[in-house]
Design a protein around this motif. Structure first.
Motif, PDB file in Angstrom:
ATOM      1  N   LYS A 156      10.675  -8.994   5.180  1.00 45.55           N
ATOM      2  CA  LYS A 156       9.401  -9.724   5.157  1.00 45.55           C
ATOM      3  C   LYS A 156       8.777  -9.716   3.769  1.00 45.55           C
ATOM      4  O   LYS A 156       9.161  -8.946   2.887  1.00 45.55           O
ATOM      5  CB  LYS A 156       8.414  -9.105   6.154  1.00 45.55           C
ATOM      6  N   SER A 157       7.779 -10.573   3.583  1.00 50.57           N
ATOM      7  CA  SER A 157       7.059 -10.651   2.312  1.00 50.57           C
ATOM      8  C   SER A 157       5.559 -10.527   2.549  1.00 50.57           C
ATOM      9  O   SER A 157       5.052 -10.828   3.628  1.00 50.57           O
ATOM     10  CB  SER A 157       7.367 -11.969   1.614  1.00 50.57           C
ATOM     11  N   LEU A 158       4.872 -10.080   1.513  1.00 57.53           N
ATOM     12  CA  LEU A 158       3.421  -9.900   1.559  1.00 57.53           C
ATOM     13  C   LEU A 158       2.800 -10.656   0.398  1.00 57.53           C
ATOM     14  O   LEU A 158       3.205 -10.462  -0.759  1.00 57.53           O
ATOM     15  CB  LEU A 158       3.072  -8.414   1.452  1.00 57.53           C
ATOM     16  N   LEU A 159       1.827 -11.508   0.690  1.00 57.35           N
ATOM     17  CA  LEU A 159       1.068 -12.203  -0.336  1.00 57.35           C
ATOM     18  C   LEU A 159      -0.267 -11.489  -0.488  1.00 57.35           C
ATOM     19  O   LEU A 159      -1.022 -11.371   0.480  1.00 57.35           O
ATOM     20  CB  LEU A 159       0.835 -13.668   0.046  1.00 57.35           C
ATOM     21  N   VAL A 160      -0.532 -10.991  -1.689  1.00 59.10           N
ATOM     22  CA  VAL A 160      -1.782 -10.279  -1.959  1.00 59.10           C
ATOM     23  C   VAL A 160      -2.638 -11.150  -2.867  1.00 59.10           C
ATOM     24  O   VAL A 160      -2.185 -11.605  -3.919  1.00 59.10           O
ATOM     25  CB  VAL A 160      -1.518  -8.913  -2.627  1.00 59.10           C
ATOM     26  N   LEU A 161      -3.874 -11.385  -2.448  1.00 59.05           N
ATOM     27  CA  LEU A 161      -4.836 -12.159  -3.230  1.00 59.05           C
ATOM     28  C   LEU A 161      -5.791 -11.182  -3.895  1.00 59.05           C
ATOM     29  O   LEU A 161      -6.459 -10.392  -3.216  1.00 59.05           O
ATOM     30  CB  LEU A 161      -5.594 -13.129  -2.327  1.00 59.05           C
ATOM     31  N   LEU A 162      -5.845 -11.231  -5.230  1.00 60.15           N
ATOM     32  CA  LEU A 162      -6.597 -10.254  -6.019  1.00 60.15           C
ATOM     33  C   LEU A 162      -7.573 -10.940  -6.967  1.00 60.15           C
ATOM     34  O   LEU A 162      -7.343 -12.082  -7.376  1.00 60.15           O
ATOM     35  CB  LEU A 162      -5.611  -9.416  -6.844  1.00 60.15           C
ATOM     36  N   PRO A 163      -8.633 -10.223  -7.369  1.00 61.46           N
ATOM     37  CA  PRO A 163      -9.601 -10.829  -8.282  1.00 61.46           C
ATOM     38  C   PRO A 163      -9.104 -10.934  -9.722  1.00 61.46           C
ATOM     39  O   PRO A 163      -9.606 -11.732 -10.500  1.00 61.46           O
ATOM     40  CB  PRO A 163     -10.807  -9.895  -8.197  1.00 61.46           C
ATOM     41  N   ARG A 164      -8.097 -10.112 -10.092  1.00 64.94           N
ATOM     42  CA  ARG A 164      -7.554 -10.121 -11.455  1.00 64.94           C
ATOM     43  C   ARG A 164      -6.118  -9.590 -11.432  1.00 64.94           C
ATOM     44  O   ARG A 164      -5.675  -9.053 -10.429  1.00 64.94           O
ATOM     45  CB  ARG A 164      -8.412  -9.302 -12.404  1.00 64.94           C
ATOM     46  N   GLU A 165      -5.440  -9.723 -12.551  1.00 65.78           N
ATOM     47  CA  GLU A 165      -4.042  -9.279 -12.604  1.00 65.78           C
ATOM     48  C   GLU A 165      -3.956  -7.760 -12.411  1.00 65.78           C
ATOM     49  O   GLU A 165      -4.637  -7.007 -13.108  1.00 65.78           O
ATOM     50  CB  GLU A 165      -3.390  -9.687 -13.923  1.00 65.78           C
ATOM     51  N   PRO A 166      -3.093  -7.310 -11.497  1.00 67.04           N
ATOM     52  CA  PRO A 166      -3.040  -5.887 -11.112  1.00 67.04           C
ATOM     53  C   PRO A 166      -1.977  -5.089 -11.872  1.00 67.04           C
ATOM     54  O   PRO A 166      -0.976  -4.659 -11.308  1.00 67.04           O
ATOM     55  CB  PRO A 166      -2.686  -5.978  -9.629  1.00 67.04           C
ATOM     56  N   PHE A 167      -2.191  -4.850 -13.154  1.00 71.88           N
ATOM     57  CA  PHE A 167      -1.187  -4.165 -13.959  1.00 71.88           C
ATOM     58  C   PHE A 167      -0.731  -2.824 -13.369  1.00 71.88           C
ATOM     59  O   PHE A 167       0.472  -2.560 -13.335  1.00 71.88           O
ATOM     60  CB  PHE A 167      -1.670  -3.997 -15.400  1.00 71.88           C
ATOM     61  N   PRO A 168      -1.627  -1.951 -12.887  1.00 67.67           N
ATOM     62  CA  PRO A 168      -1.151  -0.690 -12.287  1.00 67.67           C
ATOM     63  C   PRO A 168      -0.273  -0.914 -11.051  1.00 67.67           C
ATOM     64  O   PRO A 168       0.655  -0.144 -10.796  1.00 67.67           O
ATOM     65  CB  PRO A 168      -2.433   0.055 -11.916  1.00 67.67           C
ATOM     66  N   LEU A 169      -0.550  -1.966 -10.307  1.00 65.57           N
ATOM     67  CA  LEU A 169       0.241  -2.259  -9.113  1.00 65.57           C
ATOM     68  C   LEU A 169       1.675  -2.598  -9.484  1.00 65.57           C
ATOM     69  O   LEU A 169       2.615  -2.183  -8.803  1.00 65.57           O
ATOM     70  CB  LEU A 169      -0.386  -3.414  -8.322  1.00 65.57           C
ATOM     71  N   TYR A 170       1.883  -3.321 -10.573  1.00 66.11           N
ATOM     72  CA  TYR A 170       3.230  -3.709 -10.972  1.00 66.11           C
ATOM     73  C   TYR A 170       4.127  -2.482 -11.154  1.00 66.11           C
ATOM     74  O   TYR A 170       5.272  -2.470 -10.717  1.00 66.11           O
ATOM     75  CB  TYR A 170       3.216  -4.525 -12.264  1.00 66.11           C
ATOM     76  N   ARG A 171       3.611  -1.474 -11.800  1.00 64.60           N
ATOM     77  CA  ARG A 171       4.400  -0.252 -12.025  1.00 64.60           C
ATOM     78  C   ARG A 171       4.721   0.426 -10.693  1.00 64.60           C
ATOM     79  O   ARG A 171       5.854   0.874 -10.473  1.00 64.60           O
ATOM     80  CB  ARG A 171       3.651   0.709 -12.952  1.00 64.60           C
ATOM     81  N   ALA A 172       3.748   0.503  -9.800  1.00 63.83           N
ATOM     82  CA  ALA A 172       3.975   1.112  -8.483  1.00 63.83           C
ATOM     83  C   ALA A 172       5.015   0.318  -7.691  1.00 63.83           C
ATOM     84  O   ALA A 172       5.854   0.905  -7.003  1.00 63.83           O
ATOM     85  CB  ALA A 172       2.667   1.202  -7.712  1.00 63.83           C
ATOM     86  N   LEU A 173       4.979  -0.999  -7.801  1.00 64.75           N
ATOM     87  CA  LEU A 173       5.957  -1.832  -7.105  1.00 64.75           C
ATOM     88  C   LEU A 173       7.360  -1.560  -7.637  1.00 64.75           C
ATOM     89  O   LEU A 173       8.313  -1.405  -6.867  1.00 64.75           O
ATOM     90  CB  LEU A 173       5.616  -3.311  -7.263  1.00 64.75           C
ATOM     91  N   GLU A 174       7.481  -1.486  -8.941  1.00 65.52           N
ATOM     92  CA  GLU A 174       8.778  -1.230  -9.556  1.00 65.52           C
ATOM     93  C   GLU A 174       9.335   0.124  -9.111  1.00 65.52           C
ATOM     94  O   GLU A 174      10.493   0.221  -8.708  1.00 65.52           O
ATOM     95  CB  GLU A 174       8.631  -1.265 -11.076  1.00 65.52           C
ATOM     96  N   ILE A 175       8.526   1.147  -9.144  1.00 69.11           N
ATOM     97  CA  ILE A 175       8.944   2.501  -8.754  1.00 69.11           C
ATOM     98  C   ILE A 175       9.369   2.547  -7.290  1.00 69.11           C
ATOM     99  O   ILE A 175      10.308   3.258  -6.928  1.00 69.11           O
ATOM    100  CB  ILE A 175       7.806   3.509  -9.029  1.00 69.11           C
ATOM    101  N   ASN A 176       8.684   1.788  -6.439  1.00 67.58           N
ATOM    102  CA  ASN A 176       8.922   1.849  -4.999  1.00 67.58           C
ATOM    103  C   ASN A 176       9.912   0.810  -4.474  1.00 67.58           C
ATOM    104  O   ASN A 176      10.057   0.651  -3.261  1.00 67.58           O
ATOM    105  CB  ASN A 176       7.593   1.746  -4.254  1.00 67.58           C
ATOM    106  N   GLY A 177      10.603   0.110  -5.359  1.00 67.55           N
ATOM    107  CA  GLY A 177      11.676  -0.778  -4.934  1.00 67.55           C
ATOM    108  C   GLY A 177      11.255  -2.158  -4.462  1.00 67.55           C
ATOM    109  O   GLY A 177      11.910  -2.745  -3.602  1.00 67.55           O
ATOM    110  N   PHE A 178      10.195  -2.687  -5.043  1.00 66.95           N
ATOM    111  CA  PHE A 178       9.740  -4.031  -4.697  1.00 66.95           C
ATOM    112  C   PHE A 178       9.919  -4.959  -5.895  1.00 66.95           C
ATOM    113  O   PHE A 178       9.966  -4.521  -7.042  1.00 66.95           O
ATOM    114  CB  PHE A 178       8.260  -4.017  -4.299  1.00 66.95           C
TER     115      PHE A 178
END
Length: 78
Positions: A35-57
């Motif tokens: 499955k996929s998840l679409l997240v709508l955010l107020p600004r670009e989520p730089f910290p999230l990108y690193r967490a996604l990479e570490i967790n296999g997304f």
């Protein structure tokens, strides 16, 4: 990218940090591998990108005309 591109949508544009990050990670904990998840955010989520990479997304980011950001997240394939 639109809501039709995703299996689930999480709109965290009205939340203050770190709530968007926390809610996104909680949603990803429940996301099935196909499955996929679409997240709508107020600004670009730089910290999230690193967490996604570490967790296999993997993800695609789209910048919207109103200044918000849409991030489509899926599990990385092996």
């Amino acid at each position: 990218m639109s809501r039709a591109d995703a299996d689930a949508v999480l709109d965290v544009r009205g939340y203050e940090p770190p709530e968007p990050f926390v809610r996104t990670m909680e949603a990803l904990d429940q996301l099935e591998r196909t499955k996929s998840l679409l997240v709508l955010l107020p600004r670009e989520p730089f910290p999230l990108y690193r967490a996604l990479e570490i967790n296999g997304f993997c993800w695609q980011t789209e910048f919207r005309p109103d200044g918000s950001v849409a991030v489509l997240i899926t599990h990385r394939t092996q």
